[in-house]
Scaffold this motif. Structure first.
Motif, short mmCIF file in Angstrom:
data_model
loop_
_atom_site.label_atom_id
_atom_site.label_comp_id
_atom_site.label_asym_id
_atom_site.label_seq_id
_atom_site.Cartn_x
_atom_site.Cartn_y
_atom_site.Cartn_z
N TYR A 287 10.85 -1.97 2.70
CA TYR A 287 9.82 -1.48 3.62
C TYR A 287 10.08 -0.01 3.96
CZ TYR A 287 7.44 -0.53 7.97
OH TYR A 287 6.68 0.07 8.93
N LEU A 288 11.34 0.32 4.27
CA LEU A 288 11.68 1.69 4.66
C LEU A 288 11.42 2.67 3.52
CD1 LEU A 288 15.00 1.29 6.63
CD2 LEU A 288 12.67 1.51 7.49
N ALA A 289 11.71 2.23 2.29
CA ALA A 289 11.56 3.16 1.17
C ALA A 289 10.09 3.35 0.81
CB ALA A 289 12.34 2.65 -0.04
N GLU A 290 9.29 2.30 0.96
CA GLU A 290 7.90 2.38 0.52
C GLU A 290 6.98 2.96 1.59
OE1 GLU A 290 6.80 1.69 -2.80
OE2 GLU A 290 8.95 2.04 -2.78
N PHE A 291 7.38 2.85 2.85
CA PHE A 291 6.57 3.45 3.91
C PHE A 291 7.41 4.44 4.70
CE2 PHE A 291 4.93 -0.75 2.97
CZ PHE A 291 3.59 -0.47 2.70
N PRO A 292 7.88 5.50 4.05
CA PRO A 292 8.73 6.45 4.77
C PRO A 292 7.88 7.30 5.69
CG PRO A 292 8.33 7.23 2.55
CD PRO A 292 7.57 5.94 2.70
N ASN A 293 8.54 8.02 6.57
CA ASN A 293 7.87 9.01 7.39
C ASN A 293 6.87 8.44 8.39
OD1 ASN A 293 9.26 10.98 5.99
ND2 ASN A 293 7.69 11.04 4.40
N THR A 294 6.90 7.12 8.62
CA THR A 294 6.17 6.66 9.80
C THR A 294 7.19 6.65 10.93
OG1 THR A 294 6.70 4.34 9.51
CG2 THR A 294 4.73 5.17 8.37
N LYS A 295 6.69 6.66 12.16
CA LYS A 295 7.62 6.66 13.31
C LYS A 295 8.50 5.43 13.26
CE LYS A 295 6.02 9.43 17.14
NZ LYS A 295 4.88 9.57 18.02
N SER B 215 1.84 3.78 -11.85
CA SER B 215 1.47 2.37 -11.79
C SER B 215 0.18 2.17 -11.00
CB SER B 215 2.61 1.57 -11.16
OG SER B 215 2.17 0.31 -10.77
N LEU B 216 0.08 2.86 -9.87
CA LEU B 216 -1.12 2.73 -9.04
C LEU B 216 -2.35 3.22 -9.81
CD1 LEU B 216 0.31 3.97 -5.62
CD2 LEU B 216 -0.31 1.63 -6.22
N ALA B 217 -2.14 4.27 -10.62
CA ALA B 217 -3.26 4.83 -11.36
C ALA B 217 -3.77 3.87 -12.43
CB ALA B 217 -2.84 6.16 -12.00
N LEU B 218 -2.91 2.92 -12.83
CA LEU B 218 -3.35 1.93 -13.80
C LEU B 218 -4.11 0.80 -13.11
CD1 LEU B 218 -0.14 1.70 -15.99
CD2 LEU B 218 -2.32 2.73 -16.61
N GLY B 219 -4.27 0.93 -11.82
CA GLY B 219 -5.01 -0.08 -11.09
C GLY B 219 -4.14 -1.19 -10.54
N ALA B 220 -2.80 -1.02 -10.59
CA ALA B 220 -1.93 -2.05 -10.03
C ALA B 220 -1.95 -1.97 -8.51
CB ALA B 220 -0.51 -1.85 -10.54
N PRO B 221 -2.01 -3.13 -7.84
CA PRO B 221 -1.98 -3.07 -6.38
C PRO B 221 -0.62 -2.62 -5.87
CG PRO B 221 -2.00 -5.35 -7.14
CD PRO B 221 -2.14 -4.48 -8.35
N ARG B 222 -0.59 -2.20 -4.63
CA ARG B 222 0.61 -1.66 -4.03
C ARG B 222 1.82 -2.61 -4.14
NH1 ARG B 222 1.88 3.00 -0.67
NH2 ARG B 222 4.12 2.82 -0.71
N TRP B 223 1.61 -3.88 -3.75
CA TRP B 223 2.75 -4.81 -3.74
C TRP B 223 3.31 -5.04 -5.13
CZ3 TRP B 223 2.38 -9.28 -6.57
CH2 TRP B 223 1.09 -9.72 -6.93
N ARG B 224 2.39 -5.04 -6.13
CA ARG B 224 2.85 -5.22 -7.52
C ARG B 224 3.66 -4.02 -7.97
NH1 ARG B 224 -0.28 -9.09 -11.04
NH2 ARG B 224 1.50 -9.21 -12.46
N THR B 225 3.19 -2.84 -7.57
CA THR B 225 3.89 -1.62 -7.94
C THR B 225 5.30 -1.64 -7.37
OG1 THR B 225 1.81 -0.44 -7.91
CG2 THR B 225 3.80 0.88 -7.76
N THR B 226 5.37 -2.00 -6.08
CA THR B 226 6.67 -2.02 -5.43
C THR B 226 7.59 -3.04 -6.09
OG1 THR B 226 5.70 -1.37 -3.35
CG2 THR B 226 7.85 -2.43 -3.25
N LEU B 227 7.08 -4.25 -6.27
CA LEU B 227 7.96 -5.32 -6.76
C LEU B 227 8.31 -5.13 -8.23
CD1 LEU B 227 6.67 -8.54 -5.01
CD2 LEU B 227 8.70 -7.17 -4.54
N GLN B 228 7.31 -4.73 -9.04
CA GLN B 228 7.58 -4.72 -10.48
C GLN B 228 8.11 -3.39 -10.98
OE1 GLN B 228 4.03 -6.22 -12.32
NE2 GLN B 228 4.76 -8.31 -12.08
N VAL B 229 7.55 -2.31 -10.49
CA VAL B 229 7.96 -1.01 -11.02
C VAL B 229 9.15 -0.45 -10.25
CG1 VAL B 229 7.24 1.34 -11.50
CG2 VAL B 229 5.64 -0.55 -11.85
#
Lengths: 284, 273, 249
Positions: B87-95, B166-180
């Motif tokens: 979570y921290l790595a994928e959503f950095p820079n939020t409070k 990955s996102l540009a290939l149309g992969a959803p966010r969760w798939r990108t995080t988990l697979q790539v």
């Protein structure tokens, strides 16, 4: 993670509430620790923790900085490549094993070879008054110093490495000796990170439990001589928790845990405000 | 000029002496552990139950117990820690993520005895006494901040472009995080996790009043259980010479396990990168 | 021409890499000598051998002689600290000490060498470096607030303050804009009245503008050395000519 931190704090406060409400602020100032009479004061433990930790810093910090400078500025690349992981290895040794070594190797050494000359030459100071015990504040501080050296030296080493080569050469090109270059250019440049490293070391020393419990002698008194036994917050919890008969006794121990938690968290926050995201060998 | 040179020499000498001095306790420890431990270790020591002083016995149940408690801690701590780190790595820079990341850093400094109190209050008090589970929870509490940070660091090393690809290939966010991202960072995460496991395997303080101890083989998750570090401690502070000797044997086993894991992980990491 | 430094069969490198090969060269007193050549030709390493800074890089080695006023600076009884005081250096990128004020930066050298009248030395050095008027009211400020060109002149003042005999400039303008570059070049021309100057540059126009003598290095070897005008107008070696006319480099 935030929930975990909050939960830790809440649990500690909840379970120490009966001691907090019974003794109030007097808990922090009382020197009496009398489980039989049901009177509890935390001062000897707070005092013992602070004195042993600060003494450990006094011994460990100069050595750690010396090691950091040696590894960055003096040692040949080959020596450096071998010695750096070896010193960090010290951080991987479990504290119960360092305590075991403390009991059977260091404590006898302190009693027989270190305390004697200290008493003889500095015995006029209350700090080094006899009789000398092996299980003493001095032994505990030495053990703590050994345990914090890998932490402080490795973070300081990285801080010194981060000083730009051009800065060091700038000083040397003006005819500075290595000593002058380090004190005037390197240390000022790296002082923030070195301060953070020292704070992390202090936090580790304050919270260290097993190794200290095994060598400090576990006597709740306001010692003046470093050759006498003492007690620390972490040690009293480790020693007496399972034997604590009665809710108030247990609650008093947990309140000591709460104080220990708050102090060590403050020190760690201070450290982390200065240095974020460093790899700490061994950890807490 | 002479004074300056002398100061420089003294300083250099001090630095060399510091490094030499730091090696003395390390060498002394390793030497004593090996010298006193080797003669104790035997098949019996590794497989027998402890016996009263003077009757031999071994640390078999403690070795078994250590594996069980560390296993429980890993089963709880690794999934939670990795999830929080992701979570921290994928959503950095939020409070929120900055606060969480800072808290994780600070919590790596929690005194280990405190996590023992925590697990005691949460598990021991509510579920009928000392247990392997309580010991596991105490160690998991210690582990989580380290795992969070190591996961976050490893995943932040994955270039942002890879996520975008990955996102540009149309992969959803969760798939990108988990697979790539996760699969790219997995080596770093595994390395950091194993080092954390090695670190908590030697912890004693959190187990004293959670897992407690036991003179028999493992009896179930909700029963007290012997562990190697606690056993070493108990034997070290006992009055019997024979037990002291066995404590050194236990120390050798524990150090061998921890250092082997450490060195293997570091060698593997060194080869990969 | 009277020489200040005689370099005799100088070889240097890092580990198994041989960077400088058998360099023999005389550097004339109170003149500006430029070292030119394509990047990687060893020109930086060469000047770093002249004040014994090169040997501080891990794995670095030096063989051969560098005679400063007739005495080899690599003799076993030579003191590198004293040599570095006599042979000052200005680096590629300005490197003022950020933790010290402008004044303390210049005073640093005089202080470690226990010189007297530090106040005067600092003012004098800043004047010589043509920086005094710009910083006289902010001597206590951090050097970080200065522009790149000012920082580089501060580093020149810092080098002057220890009263060196030789000043080595290692591509001193590579990080500066044209206006600042012009100021530094002007300064170098003034300084040669009192100092022996060696300047490394990859900018041939710069060498032509400031240098009395020029040495051309290629792949660690000294190809040609002579008066600047001769090197640029009438090079003896084909490789020098190719470089100067821009055929490689």
């Amino acid at each position: 993670m935030l929930a975990l931190a909050a939960l830790l704090l809440l649990v500690l406060i909840r379970d120490s509430w009966s001691a907090i409400s019974t003794f109030g602020a007097g808990f922090l100032l009382s020197t009496e620790w009398n489980p039989v009479a049901g009177r509890f004061g935390a001062l000897p433990f707070i005092y013992g923790t602070l004195v042993s930790s600060l003494l450990a810093l006094a011994i460990g910090v100069p050595l750690s900085l010396g090691i950091a400078v040696y590894l960055t500025e003096i040692a040949s690349p080959r020596v450096r490549a071998i010695l750096t992981p070896v010193i960090e290895l010290l951080a991987a040794i479990p504290s119960v094993i360092i305590g075991l070594w403390g009991i059977f190797v260091l404590a006898p050494f302190v009693r027989e070879h270190l305390a004697e000359p200290l008493m003889e030459h500095l015995g006029f100071l209350p700090l080094f008054k006899g009789p000398a015990y092996g299980y003493s504040v001095l032994t505990a501080s030495l053990v703590l110093a050994i345990m914090i050296i890998p932490i402080i030296s490795s973070i300081s080493r990285e801080a010194i490495l981060a000083v730009p080569r051009l800065q060091k050469e700038g000083a040397l090109a003006l005819g500075a000796t290595r000593f002058e270059m380090i004190t005037s250019v390197v240390l000022p440049y790296a002082r923030g990170a070195i301060f953070g490293a020292i704070m992390l070391g202090l936090g580790r020393a304050i919270g260290e439990t097993m190794a200290v419990t095994m060598v400090i002698g576990n006597t709740p008194k306001l010692f003046t001589s470093l050759l006498h036994p003492g007690y620390t917050m972490a040690a009293v919890i480790a020693n007496e928790f399972t034997e604590a008969t009665g809710d108030l006794y247990l609650s008093a121990l947990i309140e000591i845990g709460l104080i220990l938690f708050i102090i060590s968290m403050l020190v760690n926050v201070l450290a982390r405000l200065v240095i974020r995201h460093v790899r700490v060998p061994g950890g807490a | 000029m002479l004074g300056r040179k002398l100061a420089d020499r003294l300083f250099t000498g001090f630095c060399i002496a510091s490094a030499a001095l730091a090696l003395i306790p390390l060498c002394s420890m390793l030497y004593t552990i090996i010298a006193k431990g080797v003669s104790v270790i035997s098949v019996d020591f590794l497989t027998q139950l402890p016996a009263p002083a003077g009757e031999g016995g071994g640390f078999g149940n403690a070795i078994q117990g250590s594996f069980i408690v560390v296993g429980i801690a890993s089963a709880i701590g690794i999934p939670l820690g990795v999830a929080a780190g992701m979570y921290l790595a994928e959503f950095p820079n939020t409070k929120l993520s900055r606060a969480v990341s800072f808290t994780a850093d600070v919590l790596t400094g929690v005194p280990s005895i405190i996590t023992g109190i925590f697990a005691y209050a949460l598990i021991v008090v509510n579920f009928g006494g000392f247990s392997a589970l309580a010991g596991g929870v105490a160690l998991a509490t210690m582990m989580i901040p380290f795992i969070v940070r190591t996961t976050e660091e490893a995943m932040k090393l994955v270039p942002w472009e890879l996520r975008e690809a990955s996102l540009a290939l149309g992969a959803p966010r969760w798939r990108t995080t988990l697979q790539v991202v996760l699969s790219t960072a997995r080596f770093g995460i595994i390395t950091g996790t194993l080092l954390t496991v090695a670190r908590i395997a030697g912890e004693t303080a959190p187990l004293l009043f959670t897992a407690f101890s036991n003179r028999f083989w493992f009896e179930g998750l909700m029963q007290p259980v012997a562990t190697l570090p606690v056993m070493i401690y108990t034997y070290a502070i006992s009055p019997f010479d024979e037990w002291h000797a066995q404590a050194w044997g236990g120390a050798l086993v524990l150090v061998l396990m921890i250092l082997t894991l450490n060195i293997l992980v570091r060698l593997a990491a060194g080869r990969r990168w | 021409m009277e020489s200040k430094i005689e370099v005799v069969e100088l070889n240097a490198g890092f580990g198994s890499t041989h960077v400088l090969k058998n360099i023999t060269l005389s550097i004339p007193r109170n003149k500006v000598t430029a070292i030119i050549g394509p990047s990687g030709c060893g020109k930086s390493t060469f000047v770093r051998c002249l004040n014994r800074i090169h040997e501080l890089v891990p794995g670095a080695w030096v063989r051969g002689r560098v005679m400063l006023d007739g005495k080899n600076i690599y003799d076993s009884d030579a003191d590198p600290v004293e040599i570095r005081r006599r042979v000052g250096m200005v680096f590629q990128k300005p490197n003022p000490f950020p933790a010290m004020s402008i004044f303390d930066n210049v005073a640093y050298g005089p202080r470690i060498h226990r010189m007297k009248n530090i106040q005067e030395v600092v003012e004098d050095s800043l004047r010589k470096a043509a920086l005094w008027d710009e910083v006289r009211h902010r001597l206590k400020d951090s050097p970080v607030s200065l522009s790149g060109g000012q920082q580089q002149r501060l580093c020149i003042a810092r080098a002057l303050a220890v009263k060196p005999e030789v000043i080595l400039f290692d591509e001193p303008c590579s990080a500066l804009d044209p206006v600042s570059t012009a100021k530094i070049e002007e300064l170098i021309l003034e300084l040669k009245e009192s100092y022996t100057i060696v300047i490394v540059t990859h900018n041939m126009q710069q060498a032509a503008r400031v240098a009395d003598y020029t040495a051309f290095f290629l792949m660690g070897e000294l190809i040609e050395f002579g008066e600047t005008a001769q090197i640029f107008e009438n090079p003896r070696d084909k490789r020098t000519e190719d470089y100067i006319t821009g055929r490689f480099g």
